[in-house]
Design a protein around this motif. Sequence first.
Motif: not given
Length: 546
Positions: A197-202
Amino acid sequence: MVQGAPDSHRVERIGDFQILRVIGEGGMGIVYDATERLSGRRVALKVLHSNLTRREDARARFFNEMRIMAGLEHPNIVRSLSSAEIDGKLVMVLEYLEGRTLRAELEATGPLEPARAIAVAKAITSALVAAHERMPPVVHRDLKPENLMILRDGSVKVMDFGVAKVLADEPGLTQASQAVGTVLYMSPEQAEGRPVTPKTDLYALGLVLYEMLTGKPLFDGPSIVGILRQHCEAAPPPFTDDLRRRLPADLDALVFQLLEKAPDRRPADARTVLRRLEGMNPGAVAPALDPLRSSGPRIAPFVGRAAAKKGGKLDTIELLNRLEKPRKWPWIAGAIGVLVVGAAIAVPWTLYLQSRETTVKRKPTATASAETPPVAPAPAPSATASSCGEALACEPFNPPDPAHVDFELMLTRATQVARRVEPTAQLSDISFLVVSEGATVNLTGKRAVSFFHFDVPAGDLSVAVRATDLVADMTAIKKRPPLPPLTCSFKRAVEAAVAGGFEIREMDFANLGIAPVSKKSQWVIVTDGQSAQVNATTCELFRKKK
């Protein structure tokens, strides 16, 4: 050009572009420094290797990056000028960047000053906001210092969307290797093969921030799997007292929130992170360190370790420690595909990881299931009980040619060992059979190991098979029903896949199990970007994905 250089290094012109030099090269392609003939504009050409242009999976990944780059316009993302197929070559024309990567910056200067680290982090986060808020969202999946360019004017560009994922994409593109990225900067969900998810990049942003401030990666070590297990299990070491005294009050908290193992415990989104970074005052230092947070390395409070002694369950760290210490057994696994990506170039790797239990109470019975063919008594093992460490059983295994091991031999020996532990053991799953020539199994890799799982009254019994030995132990995997009689052998399944047009390549592996939807037993042969599914009863190739 240099005599004897590879053909890709002797290229002087591609279409209207004059090639000046090679910037970088890897398993998927090559990047050239070039000038456009008519305008004289300096550009970077990213070209898919000619030997991959006919491979559908490689073309699909390259087209994926083309589409993503064409749709991303942001001052902190390297700009795509055009994409084309020129003289049979797939080419991306990118803006040429003058500067050096964040990796080179850190190697040259060491840790960045907090104010500079915050400025770089704001630029990266701003790029993530643009990617994540695009519809559909784009997740980079491989943020790392090598993919971040510091330009001469101090600005920052995010590069290499080669393994990025559009969240609305058809999942077949990464079906065979859901966990992609670079080991040092991989999130727990990537390492475990869970959805990104985008939180993977976070999480990756947190890793980059941590390294900018400390000058070293959060987790490191000689073992790839050792690094992965730290991302999944180990608490990140806190900053030193000296560093914390120089940090803005909120930066310390933000970094460790970004590094939370569970995605839902990380900040809500990239825009939230950007607001927090923009509100930081480098002069407002963090408060004194809590006495419970020492400045030395932290050990995660693994509940599983205590539970292992009381209830028989092991967590991943304890499992790997146990495997490593008594006999140096290889890492136990459920397939994790890892793409180790150089600056703008992706190279695939495959790793494996799973967990197990310490003890099991067995109730021997005198009868075996009618579904599993009888197995001859196992030869008396030369290993003593103590040499097995804490495993339930072990015995030596010396196939004539470890690079071409007969599957039937492996199945027979694994079943023998399993039934020494539990006479009623029934085969329920097989994982990680590395395909070799002649539809045999290759056990020569440094950590090559295949797993034969058996259904027993107490749960899941796994027999790990490698070139030197077999080891049986209980796992924490959910109990699975026995497989029906295996009438389509490993060899026939591979032959069926090949006859159906499936290309067997290095690092391909096969699994056997029950299909979640049809509930039928099936062979699944996977490689980077594609998979073939073969009915384990009829040998019919009923699905091929790319």
